[in-house]
Design a protein around this motif. Structure first.
Motif, PDB file in Angstrom:
ATOM      1  N   LEU A 162      -2.618   2.895  -7.972  1.00 23.95           N
ATOM      2  CA  LEU A 162      -3.977   2.795  -7.461  1.00 23.95           C
ATOM      3  C   LEU A 162      -4.044   3.262  -6.021  1.00 23.95           C
ATOM      4  O   LEU A 162      -3.062   3.227  -5.286  1.00 23.95           O
ATOM      5  N   GLU A 197      -0.265  -4.960  -8.387  1.00 24.65           N
ATOM      6  CA  GLU A 197      -0.856  -4.262  -9.520  1.00 24.65           C
ATOM      7  C   GLU A 197      -0.524  -4.983 -10.817  1.00 24.65           C
ATOM      8  O   GLU A 197       0.618  -5.382 -11.041  1.00 24.65           O
ATOM      9  N   ASN A 246      -9.695 -10.488  -7.173  1.00 17.43           N
ATOM     10  CA  ASN A 246      -9.375  -9.190  -6.613  1.00 17.43           C
ATOM     11  C   ASN A 246      -8.685  -9.371  -5.272  1.00 17.43           C
ATOM     12  O   ASN A 246      -8.963 -10.323  -4.545  1.00 17.43           O
ATOM     13  N   GLU A 247      -7.792  -8.434  -4.942  1.00 16.38           N
ATOM     14  CA  GLU A 247      -7.066  -8.565  -3.675  1.00 16.38           C
ATOM     15  C   GLU A 247      -8.017  -8.710  -2.494  1.00 16.38           C
ATOM     16  O   GLU A 247      -7.756  -9.456  -1.564  1.00 16.38           O
ATOM     17  N   THR A 248      -9.105  -7.974  -2.518  1.00 16.59           N
ATOM     18  CA  THR A 248     -10.025  -7.980  -1.376  1.00 16.59           C
ATOM     19  C   THR A 248     -11.328  -8.673  -1.733  1.00 16.59           C
ATOM     20  O   THR A 248     -12.396  -8.239  -1.346  1.00 16.59           O
ATOM     21  N   THR A 302      -7.299  -0.299   5.164  1.00 14.22           N
ATOM     22  CA  THR A 302      -6.320  -0.610   4.119  1.00 14.22           C
ATOM     23  C   THR A 302      -5.160  -1.423   4.687  1.00 14.22           C
ATOM     24  O   THR A 302      -4.312  -1.883   3.920  1.00 14.22           O
ATOM     25  N   VAL A 357      -5.229  -2.841 -12.274  1.00 17.71           N
ATOM     26  CA  VAL A 357      -6.046  -3.382 -11.193  1.00 17.71           C
ATOM     27  C   VAL A 357      -5.143  -4.077 -10.190  1.00 17.71           C
ATOM     28  O   VAL A 357      -3.957  -4.298 -10.431  1.00 17.71           O
ATOM     29  N   ARG A 358      -5.723  -4.429  -9.045  1.00 20.98           N
ATOM     30  CA  ARG A 358      -5.000  -5.170  -8.008  1.00 20.98           C
ATOM     31  C   ARG A 358      -5.551  -6.587  -7.959  1.00 20.98           C
ATOM     32  O   ARG A 358      -6.758  -6.788  -7.823  1.00 20.98           O
ATOM     33  N   CYS A 379     -10.455  -3.300   2.694  1.00 25.33           N
ATOM     34  CA  CYS A 379     -11.019  -4.597   3.023  1.00 25.33           C
ATOM     35  C   CYS A 379     -11.746  -4.423   4.361  1.00 25.33           C
ATOM     36  O   CYS A 379     -11.361  -3.571   5.150  1.00 25.33           O
ATOM     37  N   GLN A 400       0.821  -1.211   0.000  1.00 29.27           N
ATOM     38  CA  GLN A 400       0.000   0.000   0.000  1.00 29.27           C
ATOM     39  C   GLN A 400       0.859   1.267   0.000  1.00 29.27           C
ATOM     40  O   GLN A 400       0.396   2.325   0.426  1.00 29.27           O
ATOM     41  N   ARG A 453      -6.342  -0.456  -1.468  1.00 27.53           N
ATOM     42  CA  ARG A 453      -7.590  -1.211  -1.461  1.00 27.53           C
ATOM     43  C   ARG A 453      -8.099  -1.379  -0.034  1.00 27.53           C
ATOM     44  O   ARG A 453      -7.347  -1.661   0.887  1.00 27.53           O
TER      45      ARG A 453
END
Length: 580
Positions: free
Chosen positions: A316, A535, A565-567, A342, A549-550, A321, A310, A319
């Protein structure tokens, strides 16, 4: 968004038929087939052992992120292009590009995500394969061998790498000889310029390794000792990080755990589902020691971990969560339940469940202003103590003989205290604590009792003063007073049940196949072998620009690659994944 790609060692029937028709056309007409839109089979991989994520440099304004897939059964590496969502094709366009390696090439390592080189370890041929990630000349194409394999000692079983300046340090751990090997690799000449050997104690059995992102450390698990060896690549000195039990695997990333954005390390113990987290600092604010942020015991054995990066300056926003639920307000907005943050990480269990946890659960009532703790995402919006609303008869009295049937007085209060550093137990099974008297201690004038957990393991000892003693466990303070019952007998027990109200959020990435959906696969089929992420670049949809995107990629021992997706917390997508 989640996609699952199932592996097989065969070409699809469609491609087999197409090849047959091509050969027939060539024999009878002498004309070659029209090979428009050839697509290397998605299924040409099996029993994936490891993954590596790369966004190579010098892509001339057309950046792609690639996933390197290790396939020991095929003695090959395959390259998945996350941009086009296809495997790279070879010169024979009906087959994916393959890099030949050894029969036991189970491990991959990248010195950095944008490195021009990546490496693979084969423990049968005792060699390191060095491969390029970019085109360097007409004869030196991307995803090909950069040089002849590097011969290494037979005892080396694990490999890591780290770029410092113009040098790539290759680090190998040798469990049988208690040694750490280091090779200075020059990526310009593709030569090994020197070798170093670090001798650990004779009792050390070094295992899995993890490289830091901003700091110059390699963390090395010890398969026999409750410690982690920390190799400093600047001084080549080794220091020890003591932990409760031997470590199994690592992950790291950058999050703000309440002390500013810094690099963190998470590790899982080899014998149970306990995850520990440590703050490492960063290049700007390095820590002279690693600060323990807390630990979580999950219901299942944890085998793989992931922490996002992060850091500011990425493409980006960080993200957030977890977990999303559909609450529709006047504006139709989506509301996050629980404690969105985050500063999160994820853990994958051996039976195919994905858990999320946070580094920055606020606990000012315990640890002061701005204090935080490690905590799993759960179904409640606040931390709940592991207490049942006990009845007066909840604590069970088991005298060792019928001579003394009067139970001592037992009381308890919820203290919502998980220790410092915190340790949260999230077992969804019934738990209890056992207090047992030994040696006929005369409790009215003193004495002690032994404390055991539900597995029979000794936990602690409580010293009694004038027949009264207190024991503090996570979320509970127990007070025992013998009262008028007098001396206890050897072996007398009080068994107190505990209830866990902290039910962690988990996602099952597999379900059993049914007649209605044969694409599903069993729980054990999702035993994870690697998690990587970050990313990535995606092919733009019509009328849109290139997407960044992640993503997380999870490989399984049964030959499935899961992209999500990461989350990701949308259970519908996970339970009924799309098979490509």
């Amino acid at each position: 968004m989640l996609n699952v790609f199932h592996g097989t060692n065969r070409i699809s029937k469609k491609h087999s038929l197409k090849l047959l028709l091509c050969f027939a056309a060539l024999i009878f007409s002498g004309a070659f087939c029209d090979t428009q839109d050839p697509d290397p089979a998605f299924g040409n991989y099996d029993r994936v052992s490891d993954l590596a994520l790369l966004t190579p440099p010098d892509q001339e304004g057309d950046p792609h992120t690639y996933l390197v897939v290790a396939n020991p059964n095929f003695q090959q590496l395959r390259i998945y292009d996350s941009y086009s969502r296809r495997f790279l094709s070879s010169d024979n366009v009906y087959f994916p590009l393959s890099i030949g390696v050894g029969p036991s090439t189970y491990q991959l390592t990248t010195p950095s995500i944008d490195s021009r080189r990546f490496f693979a370890l084969d423990t049968a041929w005792h060699q390191i394969f060095a491969m390029r990630s970019v085109d360097e000349s007409a004869n030196e194409r991307a995803f090909s061998h950069a040089r002849e394999p590097i011969d290494i000692p037979e005892s080396v079983q694990f490999l890591s790498s780290k770029t410092i300046g113009e040098v790539i340090y290759l680090v190998g751990s040798a469990p049988d000889t208690s040694r750490i090997y280091m090779w200075d690799y020059n990526p310009t000449t593709d030569s090994v310029e020197s070798e170093r050997i670090v001798e650990l104690s004779n009792s050390a059995i070094p295992g899995e390794m993890h490289r830091t992102q901003s700091l110059d450390f390699i963390f090395i698990a010890d398969q026999a000792q409750a410690k982690v060896h920390v190799l400093d690549l600047q001084s080549f000195a080794v220091r020890e990080l003591n932990i409760p039990n031997p470590a199994q695997s690592f992950a790291g990333g950058f999050v703000d755990a309440g002390r500013g954005l810094e690099e963190v390390l998470v590790l899982t113990e080899a014998v149970q589902g306990r995850v520990h987290a440590y703050a490492l600092g960063s290049n700007d604010t390095p820590r002279t020691f690693f600060q323990a942020l807390g630990s979580i015991t999950f219901p299942d054995s944890i085998v793989e971990l992931y922490v996002p990066d992060q850091r500011q300056g990425t493409n980006l926003d960080a993200r957030v969560c977890c977990p999303p639920i559909n609450l529709t307000g006047d504006e139709g907005t989506r509301v996050l339940a629980g404690e969105p943050t985050t500063a999160w990480g994820s853990a994958m269990s051996a039976d195919g469940r994905l858990y999320y946890f946070m580094f920055d659960a606020e606990r000012p009532e315990l640890y002061g202003e701005n204090a935080t703790m490690l905590k799993p995402f759960d179904t409640e919006s606040a931390v709940a103590g592991p207490l049942d609303e006990y009845r007066s008869d909840a604590a069970k009295w088991f005298p060792s003989s019928g001579a003394n049937t009067t139970p001592p007085e037992v009381s308890w209060i919820a203290i919502d205290n998980y220790g410092s550093p915190s340790h949260i137990i999230t077992s969804q099974e019934s738990r209890f604590v056992v207090f047992e008297w030994h040696d006929n201690a005369v409790l009215s004038s003193g004495g002690a009792l032994e404390v055991y957990d539900e597995t029979g393991d000794w936990v602690s000892q409580v010293v009694l003063q004038n027949g009264v003693g207190e024991y503090e466990t996570y979320g509970l303070r127990v007070r025992i007073d013998t009262g008028p019952s007098g001396p206890m007998n050897d072996g007398d027990q009080i068994i107190m049940p505990l209830k866990n109200d902290l039910i962690p959020l988990s996602i099952s990435l597999s379900t059993q196949p049914t007649q209605q959906n044969s694409n599903r696969f069993g729980r054990r089929a999702t035993f994870p072998t690697a998690i990587v992420g970050g990313e990535i670049f995606l092919l733009p949809r019509e009328g849109t620009e290139r997407s960044i995107v992640r993503r997380m990629f999870i490989s399984t021992a049964a030959g499935a690659l899961i992209e999500m997706n990461e989350t990701e917390t949308n259970l519908d997508f996970v339970i009924g994944p799309q098979t490509i």
